[in-house]
Design an enzyme around this catalytic site. Sequence first.
Site, PDB file in Angstrom:
ATOM      1  N   GLU A  23     -22.968 -10.734  23.342  1.00  0.00           N
ATOM      2  CA  GLU A  23     -22.911 -12.094  22.785  1.00  0.00           C
ATOM      3  C   GLU A  23     -21.698 -12.849  23.323  1.00  0.00           C
ATOM      4  O   GLU A  23     -20.600 -12.305  23.411  1.00  0.00           O
ATOM      5  CB  GLU A  23     -22.849 -11.998  21.256  1.00  0.00           C
ATOM      6  CG  GLU A  23     -22.798 -13.366  20.588  1.00  0.00           C
ATOM      7  CD  GLU A  23     -22.918 -13.271  19.078  1.00  0.00           C
ATOM      8  OE1 GLU A  23     -23.822 -12.574  18.581  1.00  0.00           O
ATOM      9  OE2 GLU A  23     -22.079 -13.897  18.404  1.00  0.00           O
ATOM     10  N   THR A  54     -23.814 -18.253  21.223  1.00  0.00           N
ATOM     11  CA  THR A  54     -23.766 -18.789  19.860  1.00  0.00           C
ATOM     12  C   THR A  54     -23.886 -20.322  19.860  1.00  0.00           C
ATOM     13  O   THR A  54     -23.775 -20.982  20.898  1.00  0.00           O
ATOM     14  CB  THR A  54     -22.460 -18.393  19.138  1.00  0.00           C
ATOM     15  OG1 THR A  54     -21.364 -18.971  19.841  1.00  0.00           O
ATOM     16  CG2 THR A  54     -22.301 -16.889  19.064  1.00  0.00           C
ATOM     17  N   HIS A  83     -28.615 -19.080  20.205  1.00  0.00           N
ATOM     18  CA  HIS A  83     -28.513 -19.178  18.754  1.00  0.00           C
ATOM     19  C   HIS A  83     -28.779 -20.649  18.392  1.00  0.00           C
ATOM     20  O   HIS A  83     -28.448 -21.547  19.160  1.00  0.00           O
ATOM     21  CB  HIS A  83     -27.112 -18.810  18.273  1.00  0.00           C
ATOM     22  CG  HIS A  83     -26.719 -17.391  18.549  1.00  0.00           C
ATOM     23  ND1 HIS A  83     -25.845 -16.700  17.754  1.00  0.00           N
ATOM     24  CD2 HIS A  83     -27.089 -16.515  19.525  1.00  0.00           C
ATOM     25  CE1 HIS A  83     -25.685 -15.468  18.225  1.00  0.00           C
ATOM     26  NE2 HIS A  83     -26.424 -15.348  19.311  1.00  0.00           N
ATOM     27  N   ARG A 113     -28.809 -19.972   9.516  1.00  0.00           N
ATOM     28  CA  ARG A 113     -28.403 -21.111   8.697  1.00  0.00           C
ATOM     29  C   ARG A 113     -27.182 -21.775   9.345  1.00  0.00           C
ATOM     30  O   ARG A 113     -27.054 -22.970   9.381  1.00  0.00           O
ATOM     31  CB  ARG A 113     -28.043 -20.637   7.288  1.00  0.00           C
ATOM     32  CG  ARG A 113     -27.712 -21.781   6.406  1.00  0.00           C
ATOM     33  CD  ARG A 113     -27.243 -21.322   5.057  1.00  0.00           C
ATOM     34  NE  ARG A 113     -27.744 -22.221   4.047  1.00  0.00           N
ATOM     35  CZ  ARG A 113     -27.278 -22.291   2.816  1.00  0.00           C
ATOM     36  NH1 ARG A 113     -26.324 -21.490   2.422  1.00  0.00           N
ATOM     37  NH2 ARG A 113     -27.769 -23.130   1.964  1.00  0.00           N
ATOM     38  N   ASP A 115     -22.709 -21.319  10.053  1.00  0.00           N
ATOM     39  CA  ASP A 115     -21.517 -21.365   9.209  1.00  0.00           C
ATOM     40  C   ASP A 115     -21.355 -22.781   8.670  1.00  0.00           C
ATOM     41  O   ASP A 115     -21.552 -23.749   9.405  1.00  0.00           O
ATOM     42  CB  ASP A 115     -20.275 -20.988  10.035  1.00  0.00           C
ATOM     43  CG  ASP A 115     -20.210 -19.486  10.293  1.00  0.00           C
ATOM     44  OD1 ASP A 115     -20.597 -18.726   9.389  1.00  0.00           O
ATOM     45  OD2 ASP A 115     -19.783 -19.092  11.390  1.00  0.00           O
ATOM     46  N   ALA A 134     -32.166 -20.200   6.630  1.00  0.00           N
ATOM     47  CA  ALA A 134     -32.647 -19.705   7.928  1.00  0.00           C
ATOM     48  C   ALA A 134     -34.153 -19.440   7.893  1.00  0.00           C
ATOM     49  O   ALA A 134     -34.847 -19.672   8.892  1.00  0.00           O
ATOM     50  CB  ALA A 134     -31.884 -18.442   8.315  1.00  0.00           C
ATOM     51  N   HIS A 158     -24.815 -10.541   2.763  1.00  0.00           N
ATOM     52  CA  HIS A 158     -24.148 -11.797   3.130  1.00  0.00           C
ATOM     53  C   HIS A 158     -23.107 -12.148   2.072  1.00  0.00           C
ATOM     54  O   HIS A 158     -23.318 -11.879   0.885  1.00  0.00           O
ATOM     55  CB  HIS A 158     -25.192 -12.925   3.248  1.00  0.00           C
ATOM     56  CG  HIS A 158     -24.616 -14.227   3.690  1.00  0.00           C
ATOM     57  ND1 HIS A 158     -24.284 -15.223   2.805  1.00  0.00           N
ATOM     58  CD2 HIS A 158     -24.279 -14.676   4.918  1.00  0.00           C
ATOM     59  CE1 HIS A 158     -23.779 -16.249   3.477  1.00  0.00           C
ATOM     60  NE2 HIS A 158     -23.774 -15.939   4.770  1.00  0.00           N
ATOM     61  N   LYS A 174     -37.171 -14.288   5.894  1.00  0.00           N
ATOM     62  CA  LYS A 174     -37.087 -14.584   7.334  1.00  0.00           C
ATOM     63  C   LYS A 174     -38.152 -13.801   8.100  1.00  0.00           C
ATOM     64  O   LYS A 174     -38.796 -14.300   9.012  1.00  0.00           O
ATOM     65  CB  LYS A 174     -35.679 -14.254   7.859  1.00  0.00           C
ATOM     66  CG  LYS A 174     -34.597 -15.113   7.201  1.00  0.00           C
ATOM     67  CD  LYS A 174     -33.241 -14.968   7.846  1.00  0.00           C
ATOM     68  CE  LYS A 174     -32.343 -14.012   7.156  1.00  0.00           C
ATOM     69  NZ  LYS A 174     -30.920 -14.158   7.527  1.00  0.00           N
TER      70      LYS A 174
END
Length: 296
Positions: A23, A54, A83, A113, A115, A134, A158, A174
Amino acid sequence: MTADRAPSIGELLRRGERCFSFEFFPPKDDEGERILWKSISELEPLRPTFVSVTYGAGGATRDRTVAITGRIARETSMLPMAHLTCVGHTTEEIRVILEQLSEAGVRNVLALRGDPVGGPGTPWTSTEGGVEYASELVEFIKSTTDAVVGVAAFPEGHRDAATLEEDALAMKAKYEAGAEFAVTEMVLRASDYFGLVERSREIGVDFPIVPGIMPILNYKSMHRMVELSGREMPEEVLARIEPLRDDPAALRAEGIRIATELCDTLLEGGAPGLHFYTLNRSKATREIYAALQITA
Ligand code: FAD
């Protein structure tokens, strides 16, 4: 490669081959851009299953996710995943970004969703004409495109979920909306990852869940990362790194050893692969690859 001909990460994972991925994040300036592309070229010979980029919480870097994933699709042998988040977007804007991704040859999307604008742990702000969760983003993407969709998962739940059961239900929503796989937040203990997989399977979520790996390379920044995720560093890890806090080189070496042991345990326990948070650097990932004797 056009997006519809790009491989599906969901399908690659279902085939059962080990999946290794890296990533990156969109850099803010030219120097960051230079470092990113240097790292990408140093990691390409490791032949990852995919690489992901991201999506920023706001501002100029957002366009860069499309630009960087598109360039990876065009100029490298690697499969990119973009992302995409719900933060500050109407569904019409999301539709346009999905079109841009498709035109750029990017078929795989990690739907999140996102940050909150104030950072993790601050209140969520809704956007009129947008989506809240999400799962709704997954549903929107699946109803408007033929993109392959992955989602986020959290080994210890989470930070805003009241219970692990509530967290598992968010994941199920999801999955039912059409997500084909999940990638986790950085795993701190292998048992947390195995617990997440078990909770998911118990409620019928049977897609592959790839654990996220971030080695401890620096004492302060790792503490900050763990704090941002609303968790605590496990005692057994602290016992190994605390004595080295004033010796950065020894701490880094121990961090690589801890991450390598974690990767080994995860793979031996049946994880479908490993997703490395590279922070746009290649060295630590290459060291762990070498220690795990993963061959390209
Ligand atoms: P959701 O699944 O929507 O969950 C958010 C919260 O709402 C959870 O507490 C959940 O339990 C709860 N919830 C979900 N559905 C419901 C419902 N129907 N009713 C009530 N509560 C509900 N952030 C970025 O900004 N950009 C990135 O590129 C990015 N990449 C990431 C990659 C990975 C692998 C991971 C693990 C995280 C990433 N994040 C990124 C962070 C992520 O966006 C945040 O952690 C965010 O707070 C949660 O995202 P989610 O997609 O899991 O949200």
